[in-house]
Design a protein around this motif. Sequence first.
Motif, PDB file in Angstrom:
ATOM      1  N   VAL A   1       1.013  -1.044  -0.232  1.00  0.00           N
ATOM      2  CA  VAL A   1      -0.266  -0.122   0.125  1.00  0.00           C
ATOM      3  C   VAL A   1       0.451   0.973   0.428  1.00  0.00           C
ATOM      4  O   VAL A   1       1.986   1.231   0.554  1.00  0.00           O
ATOM      5  CB  VAL A   1      -1.120   0.030   1.219  1.00  0.00           C
ATOM      6  N   ASP A   2       0.433   2.230  -0.604  1.00  0.00           N
ATOM      7  CA  ASP A   2       1.257   3.300  -0.941  1.00  0.00           C
ATOM      8  C   ASP A   2       0.666   4.896  -0.774  1.00  0.00           C
ATOM      9  O   ASP A   2      -0.527   4.652  -0.896  1.00  0.00           O
ATOM     10  CB  ASP A   2       1.593   3.873  -2.583  1.00  0.00           C
ATOM     11  N   GLY A   3       1.225   5.341   0.423  1.00  0.00           N
ATOM     12  CA  GLY A   3      -0.124   6.316   1.028  1.00  0.00           C
ATOM     13  C   GLY A   3       0.685   8.101   0.376  1.00  0.00           C
ATOM     14  O   GLY A   3       0.925   7.675  -0.105  1.00  0.00           O
ATOM     15  N   CYS A   4       0.468   8.865   1.681  1.00  0.00           N
ATOM     16  CA  CYS A   4       0.427  10.716   0.527  1.00  0.00           C
ATOM     17  C   CYS A   4       1.888  10.509   0.773  1.00  0.00           C
ATOM     18  O   CYS A   4       2.444  10.829  -0.491  1.00  0.00           O
ATOM     19  CB  CYS A   4       0.761  11.130   1.576  1.00  0.00           C
ATOM     20  N   GLY A   5       2.828   9.903   1.286  1.00  0.00           N
ATOM     21  CA  GLY A   5       4.409  10.666   1.182  1.00  0.00           C
ATOM     22  C   GLY A   5       5.091   9.556  -0.403  1.00  0.00           C
ATOM     23  O   GLY A   5       6.004  10.039  -0.559  1.00  0.00           O
ATOM     24  N   ILE A   6       4.281   8.493  -0.587  1.00  0.00           N
ATOM     25  CA  ILE A   6       5.147   7.951  -2.039  1.00  0.00           C
ATOM     26  C   ILE A   6       4.721   8.668  -3.006  1.00  0.00           C
ATOM     27  O   ILE A   6       4.642   9.477  -3.886  1.00  0.00           O
ATOM     28  CB  ILE A   6       5.153   6.839  -1.853  1.00  0.00           C
ATOM     29  N   LEU A   7       2.924   8.982  -2.274  1.00  0.00           N
ATOM     30  CA  LEU A   7       1.791   9.438  -4.030  1.00  0.00           C
ATOM     31  C   LEU A   7       1.885  10.908  -4.403  1.00  0.00           C
ATOM     32  O   LEU A   7       1.940  11.799  -4.950  1.00  0.00           O
ATOM     33  CB  LEU A   7       0.945   8.594  -3.785  1.00  0.00           C
ATOM     34  N   GLY A   8       2.031  11.650  -3.158  1.00  0.00           N
ATOM     35  CA  GLY A   8       2.353  13.253  -2.575  1.00  0.00           C
ATOM     36  C   GLY A   8       0.805  13.214  -3.026  1.00  0.00           C
ATOM     37  O   GLY A   8       1.117  15.041  -2.841  1.00  0.00           O
ATOM     38  N   ILE A   9       0.447  12.992  -2.651  1.00  0.00           N
ATOM     39  CA  ILE A   9      -1.169  13.746  -2.507  1.00  0.00           C
ATOM     40  C   ILE A   9      -2.105  13.095  -1.058  1.00  0.00           C
ATOM     41  O   ILE A   9      -2.499  11.757  -1.504  1.00  0.00           O
ATOM     42  CB  ILE A   9      -1.731  12.558  -3.696  1.00  0.00           C
ATOM     43  N   LYS A  10      -3.147  13.701  -0.301  1.00  0.00           N
ATOM     44  CA  LYS A  10      -3.356  13.723   1.045  1.00  0.00           C
ATOM     45  C   LYS A  10      -4.573  12.749   0.499  1.00  0.00           C
ATOM     46  O   LYS A  10      -5.078  13.079  -0.616  1.00  0.00           O
ATOM     47  CB  LYS A  10      -3.997  14.379   1.792  1.00  0.00           C
ATOM     48  N   GLY A  11      -5.150  11.886   0.918  1.00  0.00           N
ATOM     49  CA  GLY A  11      -6.678  11.310   1.084  1.00  0.00           C
ATOM     50  C   GLY A  11      -6.561  10.206  -0.558  1.00  0.00           C
ATOM     51  O   GLY A  11      -7.623  10.247  -0.935  1.00  0.00           O
ATOM     52  N   GLU A  12      -5.307  10.230  -0.904  1.00  0.00           N
ATOM     53  CA  GLU A  12      -5.285   9.190  -1.887  1.00  0.00           C
ATOM     54  C   GLU A  12      -4.339   8.203  -1.265  1.00  0.00           C
ATOM     55  O   GLU A  12      -3.370   7.758  -1.194  1.00  0.00           O
ATOM     56  CB  GLU A  12      -5.201   9.749  -3.562  1.00  0.00           C
ATOM     57  N   LEU A  13      -4.490   6.582  -1.605  1.00  0.00           N
ATOM     58  CA  LEU A  13      -3.661   5.567  -1.415  1.00  0.00           C
ATOM     59  C   LEU A  13      -3.950   4.177  -2.877  1.00  0.00           C
ATOM     60  O   LEU A  13      -4.632   4.600  -3.848  1.00  0.00           O
ATOM     61  CB  LEU A  13      -4.504   4.681  -0.465  1.00  0.00           C
TER      62      LEU A  13
END
Length: 201
Positions: free
Chosen positions: A49-61
């Motif tokens: 699971v990639d979270g905000c720190g990897i994707l750079g988008i809050k509220g998106e996984l």
Amino acid sequence: MGVTNIAPVVSKIYCSSSQTTLMVRRRPRMVNGGGFVVMNANQNVVFKVDGCGILGIKGELILRDGDGAPILLIHKKGGVVQALSAHNLWNSYVMDYEEPSKLVFSLREPKSRLLRNGSIKISTDTNGRNKDWGFEVKGSFIKRACTINDRRGNVVAQVGLMEMMANKDFYHVVVQPGYDQAFVIGVIAILDNIHGESTRC
């Protein structure tokens, strides 16, 4: 018991005819919101699971399989109507050719702490009505003591701490036969984010 005949939420390839214990390990916090990895009994990574720190988008996984291919895009709904609602709505879409294609489940999170004692409802009604809640989360994810139940009260999956370990960065999820493991881990990813854990910035 008919449990193995339940239709999958994401795909039948993520359903097993036997009970499955998955081990969740949060990624090191070198990158905030790094997410977590999920391993099977053989220590093979089956989900990431990639979270905000990897994707750079809050509220998106993004839920990926063990090879890194995207399975689900999970998105927290925004907008004026959502801002005025008593609940936050999380929508989960199957990824098709690297793009979100079909809504497969929605999770309704109470915004108010007063409502947090109530269960979190999950709908697989993809017609947008979100009134037919087929699953719910009961218990405390923070304490790693919660279950995902279907509408009849059957336990779909149970979250618990590993024996001999008091570390909440490493816990297990027991998924019952016939239930969709990708769906279960998708729900876990949202719970992780709601509680400000490894997927949050």
